[in-house]
Structures are given as structure tokens and as C-alpha cells.
Design an enzyme around this catalytic site. Structure first.
Site, PDB file in Angstrom:
ATOM      1  N   ASP A 149      12.063  -8.183  -2.693  1.00  0.00           N
ATOM      2  CA  ASP A 149      13.212  -7.693  -3.447  1.00  0.00           C
ATOM      3  C   ASP A 149      14.307  -8.750  -3.454  1.00  0.00           C
ATOM      4  O   ASP A 149      14.403  -9.574  -2.540  1.00  0.00           O
ATOM      5  CB  ASP A 149      13.756  -6.401  -2.819  1.00  0.00           C
ATOM      6  CG  ASP A 149      12.788  -5.244  -2.930  1.00  0.00           C
ATOM      7  OD1 ASP A 149      11.912  -5.286  -3.817  1.00  0.00           O
ATOM      8  OD2 ASP A 149      12.904  -4.300  -2.127  1.00  0.00           O
ATOM      9  N   ARG A 150      15.151  -8.684  -4.459  1.00  0.00           N
ATOM     10  CA  ARG A 150      16.199  -9.688  -4.618  1.00  0.00           C
ATOM     11  C   ARG A 150      17.095  -9.788  -3.378  1.00  0.00           C
ATOM     12  O   ARG A 150      17.466 -10.881  -2.948  1.00  0.00           O
ATOM     13  CB  ARG A 150      17.047  -9.347  -5.848  1.00  0.00           C
ATOM     14  CG  ARG A 150      18.130 -10.366  -6.155  1.00  0.00           C
ATOM     15  CD  ARG A 150      18.816 -10.032  -7.467  1.00  0.00           C
ATOM     16  NE  ARG A 150      19.823 -11.018  -7.806  1.00  0.00           N
ATOM     17  CZ  ARG A 150      20.507 -11.025  -8.946  1.00  0.00           C
ATOM     18  NH1 ARG A 150      20.278 -10.095  -9.857  1.00  0.00           N
ATOM     19  NH2 ARG A 150      21.402 -11.957  -9.184  1.00  0.00           N
TER      20      ARG A 150
END
Length: 323
Positions: A149-150
Site C-alpha cells: 500500500d502507498r
């Protein structure tokens, strides 16, 4: 007045650039045609590439084919002249250097910082993989072996050959590796070691954002959580992924009543805002350990990425009584 204009009055048609033929090498054997073109035709909008494939302008061995065709070594791919975006459409991808944890001819492992997407899309024009390619123009092949995930930091694997990439995909799918994350959660985690087995289902919010929830109709998901340290109202835990579902750790911990500090999708807004005011403006989730067989040799790789400094500082504050 002459019946027909003179030849000098007629502007000649500009000569169209010729199509090119690219032969597929062993490093791209097994890759989808659309992904091959996206890599080769940098800057060309995806919609143009797919239109060219559907219209038969892109051909493989002189025949029409589909975007999901798997290339074979020796295939001859016809690439038509394709319009590049205008100067204002997309900025060039900036080069970036990421901390390298491990690298050889088959594999690159970096320590990804929080806040950086792994690839472009969904409102992000570029990510880690695009920046790596921009920094290594001589690299024949660079593809993500998995996702983070970012807002998650830590170990990210990149295949440097098609063979290594497929081996890594097979390894993750078969559960041959061990992936561990460190997370700071709200609450006093009770059990020293706990298995969470709850099915997860993807869904979309009214605004079109992707979310995941525990649901009997979802896919099986298994996370092993081990307590590392208690900090009063917070706990540091190790979360081992035994399956690789989207947002798995975040949703599993939330389902137990222990949301991750700083999680903007499944965490508590008041907690996130409290820590942001104190200088910690990210989600506390870090991929710190990967034990995997090497994709070429089969030998064990023990990869580690220690906690980032901002996470260490926060734990030090909590340990001093800032609870």
C-alpha cells in the site's frame, strides 16, 4: 483563371512514419502483449495502445491478436506509429534512488518509504516502478513481484528477469515465503500469539474508493499476530501474512478491535489527527522481514528492513510515558 490550381498551390501530404517490428527476447517471453507495449512505448496513453491492438494495427507474427496474448520468444511484434502525448499532458517521470536491501542479476529488493505508490494509476501519475525504470534506462526488465500500500513502508521485491518474476509470483501464490510486518495498533493486545482467519471481500464506496471488509462471501485470509511490546493504550505487533489479500493486515487488526495508528481507511480519525499534530503523519505499518527462496537458485534469502526513524522516534516517545 485556370481550371485547376497549379501544383505549387497544393501542400503535399506529410509522410507518415513507418511501423516498426520488434522481436521478443527471452526476458519478455510469457509477458502479456499490453504490458509489453506499455513498457516499450513509454509516454503513449494506454487508451491509444488498446485501440491499436483492437484495430489490428498491432500484430504478432503478421496476425491480429488480443491484449492478453502471452508473448513467446522470437515473436515479431508490429508496432504502428503512435501519437505521443502533448507536452502538457503528463510530466516526465522523475528519477529516484531508493535504499537497496539486496540486488543480483535476477532480483532487486528496496526499502520503500511511506507515502510513495508502487505504481502509477488511480490518480497517481507514477510510482516506484516507473521511477526505478527512469533511473535505470539500461535495465531490460523491471517488474513488481508484489504490492505494498502507498502508506506502507518496507521491503519491496522487483524482478529483473521474466523467469525470476514468474518464480516469485508462484512462490507467493503457494505460500512458500514468510512476510512479516510491524504495526502499532490502538489497544492493549492480549495474546502473545494469535491466528486471525476471517474471509475478506472487496467493495466500493459511493465515491468509488476501494475498500475491504470481513464477509462470509469473501476469500479466505489468514494472519498470524505476535505481540512485540506494550505501550499502555497502544501495542506493537508483528503480523505475518499467510495469505496475500488486499488490505489484509489492516482489516484483520481492525476486525479484532485494534486498528493501526494512522490508517486513513480503517483507523480512527481522532487518533490519526492526534499523532499528526505531534509530527507523525503516516500509517504505522512496515514490511520489515521477508524469508524467501531465491527465484533462481532456491537458496534461502533472509531480507530485513529496520523501522524508519519516524516510527522509532514515536516508539521512544511512547516508551518514555507519552501514552
Amino acid at each position: 483563371m485556370p481550371l485547376f490550381p497549379s501544383r505549387k498551390a497544393i501542400s503535399p501530404e506529410p509522410r507518415s512514419p513507418a511501423a516498426s517490428i520488434v522481436q521478443v527476447g527471452p526476458e519478455h517471453a510469457g509477458q502479456r502483449l499490453d504490458n509489453f507495449l506499455l513498457r516499450l512505448c513509454k509516454g503513449v496513453p494506454k487508451s491509444h495502445l488498446y485501440k491499436a491492438i483492437r484495430g489490428g494495427q498491432v500484430r504478432v507474427n503478421k496476425g491480429r491478436t488480443s491484449a492478453d496474448y502471452r508473448l513467446e520468444e522470437g515473436d515479431a511484434v508490429r508496432i504502428p506509429p503512435l501519437r505521443l502525448p502533448s507536452p502538457g499532458e503528463k510530466p516526465p517521470v522523475p528519477k529516484a534512488a531508493f535504499p537497496i536491501v539486496y540486488e543480483d542479476d535476477a532480483l532487486l529488493v528496496i526499502d520503500k518509504p511511506s507515502g510513495v505508490a508502487v505504481h502509477g494509476g488511480s490518480g497517481v501519475s507514477f510510482g516506484v516502478i516507473e521511477q526505478l525504470r527512469a533511473s535505470r534506462p539500461q535495465g531490460a526488465f523491471l517488474e513488481l513481484a508484489h504490492r505494498l500500500d502507498r502508506e506502507t513502508s518496507g521491503l519491496l521485491l522487483v524482478g529483473k528477469t521474466r523467469k525470476a518474476l514468474l518464480a516469485l509470483h508462484d512462490m507467493f501464490r503457494e505460500g512458500a515465503g514468510r512476510k512479516h510486518y510491524l504495526a502499532l495498533v490502538e489497544g492493549d493486545w492480549v495474546n502473545d500469539r494469535q491466528h486471525i482467519r476471517r474471509p475478506l471481500l472487496k467493495w466500493l464506496t459511493a465515491s468509488g474508493e476501494r475498500r475491504v471488509k470481513v464477509d462470509p462471501q469473501g476469500k479466505p485470509a489468514h494472519t498470524i499476530v505476535t505481540l512485540r511490546q506494550r505501550y499502555g493504550r497502544y501495542s506493537l505487533v508483528d503480523a505475518e501474512l499467510r495469505t496475500g489479500r488486499t488490505h489484509q493486515i489492516r482489516v484483520h487488526l481492525r476486525s479484532e478491535g485494534f486498528p493501526i495508528v494512522g490508517d486513513d481507511k480503517y483507523g480512527n480519525d481522532a487518533t490519526r489527527e492526534y499523532f499528526a499534530r505531534r509530527g507523525f503523519g503516516r500509517m504505522f505499518l512496515h514490511a520489515w522481514r521477508l524469508d524467501i527462496p531465491h527465484p533462481s537458485t532456491g537458496g534461502l534469502l533472509e531480507l530485513r528492513a529496520e523501522l524508519p526513524q519516524d516510527c522509532e522516534r514515536l516508539l521512544a516517545q511512547l516508551g518514555e510515558g507519552d501514552k
